[in-house]
Design a protein around this motif. Sequence first.
Motif, PDB file in Angstrom:
ATOM      1  N   LEU A  77     -21.546  -2.232 -14.397  1.00  0.00           N
ATOM      2  CA  LEU A  77     -22.401  -1.224 -15.022  1.00  0.00           C
ATOM      3  C   LEU A  77     -22.132  -1.144 -16.513  1.00  0.00           C
ATOM      4  N   GLU A  78     -22.343  -2.216 -17.207  1.00  0.00           N
ATOM      5  CA  GLU A  78     -22.202  -2.350 -18.649  1.00  0.00           C
ATOM      6  C   GLU A  78     -20.770  -2.107 -19.099  1.00  0.00           C
ATOM      7  N   HIS A  79     -20.379  -0.860 -19.392  1.00  0.00           N
ATOM      8  CA  HIS A  79     -19.022  -0.572 -19.862  1.00  0.00           C
ATOM      9  C   HIS A  79     -18.079  -0.137 -18.736  1.00  0.00           C
ATOM     10  N   HIS A  80     -18.570  -0.162 -17.527  1.00  0.00           N
ATOM     11  CA  HIS A  80     -17.770   0.235 -16.368  1.00  0.00           C
ATOM     12  C   HIS A  80     -17.878  -0.824 -15.283  1.00  0.00           C
ATOM     13  N   VAL A  81     -16.807  -0.941 -14.510  1.00  0.00           N
ATOM     14  CA  VAL A  81     -16.839  -1.744 -13.293  1.00  0.00           C
ATOM     15  C   VAL A  81     -16.297  -0.849 -12.186  1.00  0.00           C
ATOM     16  N   VAL A  82     -17.089  -0.716 -11.123  1.00  0.00           N
ATOM     17  CA  VAL A  82     -16.638  -0.010  -9.934  1.00  0.00           C
ATOM     18  C   VAL A  82     -16.224  -1.072  -8.927  1.00  0.00           C
ATOM     19  N   CYS A  83     -15.058  -0.869  -8.330  1.00  0.00           N
ATOM     20  CA  CYS A  83     -14.528  -1.823  -7.359  1.00  0.00           C
ATOM     21  C   CYS A  83     -14.349  -1.144  -6.012  1.00  0.00           C
ATOM     22  N   VAL A  84     -14.769  -1.823  -4.966  1.00  0.00           N
ATOM     23  CA  VAL A  84     -14.419  -1.424  -3.607  1.00  0.00           C
ATOM     24  C   VAL A  84     -13.161  -2.217  -3.299  1.00  0.00           C
ATOM     25  N   THR A  85     -12.050  -1.514  -3.185  1.00  0.00           N
ATOM     26  CA  THR A  85     -10.748  -2.171  -3.137  1.00  0.00           C
ATOM     27  C   THR A  85     -10.017  -1.854  -1.849  1.00  0.00           C
ATOM     28  N   ASP A  86      -9.499  -2.899  -1.210  1.00  0.00           N
ATOM     29  CA  ASP A  86      -8.641  -2.758  -0.032  1.00  0.00           C
ATOM     30  C   ASP A  86      -7.202  -2.954  -0.480  1.00  0.00           C
ATOM     31  N   TYR A  87      -6.401  -1.897  -0.353  1.00  0.00           N
ATOM     32  CA  TYR A  87      -4.988  -1.958  -0.703  1.00  0.00           C
ATOM     33  C   TYR A  87      -4.169  -2.182   0.566  1.00  0.00           C
ATOM     34  N   TYR A  88      -3.201  -3.090   0.455  1.00  0.00           N
ATOM     35  CA  TYR A  88      -2.292  -3.388   1.551  1.00  0.00           C
ATOM     36  C   TYR A  88      -0.873  -3.324   1.021  1.00  0.00           C
ATOM     37  N   GLY A  89       0.000  -2.685   1.793  1.00  0.00           N
ATOM     38  CA  GLY A  89       1.386  -2.647   1.370  1.00  0.00           C
ATOM     39  C   GLY A  89       2.332  -2.540   2.545  1.00  0.00           C
ATOM     40  N   LYS A  90       3.509  -3.087   2.350  1.00  0.00           N
ATOM     41  CA  LYS A  90       4.591  -2.961   3.322  1.00  0.00           C
ATOM     42  C   LYS A  90       5.838  -2.619   2.537  1.00  0.00           C
ATOM     43  N   SER A  91       6.384  -1.433   2.785  1.00  0.00           N
ATOM     44  CA  SER A  91       7.548  -0.980   2.024  1.00  0.00           C
ATOM     45  C   SER A  91       8.811  -1.621   2.555  1.00  0.00           C
ATOM     46  N   ARG A  92       9.863  -1.476   1.781  1.00  0.00           N
ATOM     47  CA  ARG A  92      11.157  -2.053   2.146  1.00  0.00           C
ATOM     48  C   ARG A  92      11.707  -1.456   3.445  1.00  0.00           C
ATOM     49  N   ASP A  93      11.308  -0.217   3.750  1.00  0.00           N
ATOM     50  CA  ASP A  93      11.789   0.405   4.989  1.00  0.00           C
ATOM     51  C   ASP A  93      10.817   0.236   6.154  1.00  0.00           C
ATOM     52  N   GLY A  94       9.805  -0.645   5.996  1.00  0.00           N
ATOM     53  CA  GLY A  94       8.911  -0.976   7.092  1.00  0.00           C
ATOM     54  C   GLY A  94       7.603  -0.198   7.146  1.00  0.00           C
ATOM     55  N   LEU A  95       7.433   0.796   6.309  1.00  0.00           N
ATOM     56  CA  LEU A  95       6.185   1.553   6.267  1.00  0.00           C
ATOM     57  C   LEU A  95       5.061   0.651   5.765  1.00  0.00           C
ATOM     58  N   THR A  96       3.934   0.666   6.438  1.00  0.00           N
ATOM     59  CA  THR A  96       2.794  -0.113   5.977  1.00  0.00           C
ATOM     60  C   THR A  96       1.644   0.814   5.607  1.00  0.00           C
ATOM     61  N   ILE A  97       0.890   0.392   4.609  1.00  0.00           N
ATOM     62  CA  ILE A  97      -0.305   1.129   4.217  1.00  0.00           C
ATOM     63  C   ILE A  97      -1.477   0.156   4.191  1.00  0.00           C
ATOM     64  N   GLN A  98      -2.626   0.695   4.482  1.00  0.00           N
ATOM     65  CA  GLN A  98      -3.868  -0.057   4.364  1.00  0.00           C
ATOM     66  C   GLN A  98      -4.962   0.973   4.133  1.00  0.00           C
ATOM     67  N   LEU A  99      -5.643   0.856   2.994  1.00  0.00           N
ATOM     68  CA  LEU A  99      -6.726   1.774   2.724  1.00  0.00           C
ATOM     69  C   LEU A  99      -7.767   1.134   1.840  1.00  0.00           C
ATOM     70  N   ARG A 100      -8.979   1.628   1.955  1.00  0.00           N
ATOM     71  CA  ARG A 100     -10.098   1.174   1.121  1.00  0.00           C
ATOM     72  C   ARG A 100     -10.472   2.330   0.207  1.00  0.00           C
ATOM     73  N   THR A 101     -10.608   2.008  -1.076  1.00  0.00           N
ATOM     74  CA  THR A 101     -10.958   3.022  -2.059  1.00  0.00           C
ATOM     75  C   THR A 101     -12.052   2.515  -2.983  1.00  0.00           C
ATOM     76  N   GLY A 102     -12.591   3.441  -3.738  1.00  0.00           N
ATOM     77  CA  GLY A 102     -13.455   3.102  -4.858  1.00  0.00           C
ATOM     78  C   GLY A 102     -12.645   3.298  -6.128  1.00  0.00           C
ATOM     79  N   ASP A 103     -12.645   2.311  -7.003  1.00  0.00           N
ATOM     80  CA  ASP A 103     -11.893   2.386  -8.254  1.00  0.00           C
ATOM     81  C   ASP A 103     -12.871   2.233  -9.412  1.00  0.00           C
ATOM     82  N   LEU A 104     -12.600   2.906 -10.508  1.00  0.00           N
ATOM     83  CA  LEU A 104     -13.491   2.904 -11.663  1.00  0.00           C
ATOM     84  C   LEU A 104     -12.724   2.445 -12.894  1.00  0.00           C
ATOM     85  N   VAL A 105     -13.210   1.384 -13.540  1.00  0.00           N
ATOM     86  CA  VAL A 105     -12.578   0.835 -14.735  1.00  0.00           C
ATOM     87  C   VAL A 105     -13.572   0.947 -15.883  1.00  0.00           C
TER      88      VAL A 105
END
Length: 133
Positions: A77-105
Motif C-alpha cells: 500500500l505505497e508507504h505501508h506493507v501489511v503482512c499476514v505472518t505466522d510466528y513459530y517458536g520453541k523456547s529453551r524450556d520446551g514451550l511452543t508458540i504458533q500464531l498468525r497475526t497482521g503486521d504493519l510496516v
Amino acid sequence: MSQENVELVRRANEAFNRGDIEEVLTYYAEDAEFEDLMNAPDLPRVVRGIQGVRQVLMTWVQTFDEFRAEIAEYIDLEHHVVCVTDYYGKSRDGLTIQLRTGDLVEIRDGKFVRVTISYESSEEALAAGGLSG
C-alpha cells in the motif's frame, strides 16, 4: 503498485529467520518505532530507535531455541506493507508458540519508520493504519 517495499520487508524477514539481527536492523531508520501488541511482560510494548529494536529482537533470539516468522501474504500500500505472518517458536524450556497475526510496516525513503506487530488480522492492521486493501 511497486513491489519495492514488499521486497524490503521480504529481505528483512529472511535475515530475521536466519538469525541475522544486525542485518535486520539495517532496514530500520535510526529513529524507528517498533510496537508489539502482544509484548512479553519483560519487554516494553513500544521501543524507539535501533537500540530499542535490537533489544526486542535479541530477547526473542535468546529466549527461543527456534523462532521464525513466515509471511503468508504481503499487501503493498505505497508507504505501508501489511503482512499476514505466522510466528513459530520453541523456547529453551520446551514451550511452543504458533500464531498468525497482521503486521504493519511503514516505510519512508527505503527504511522502516514504524513497525507494529501482532494485530489479530490483516484487516485490523489495515484499519489501524487508516488504510484499505
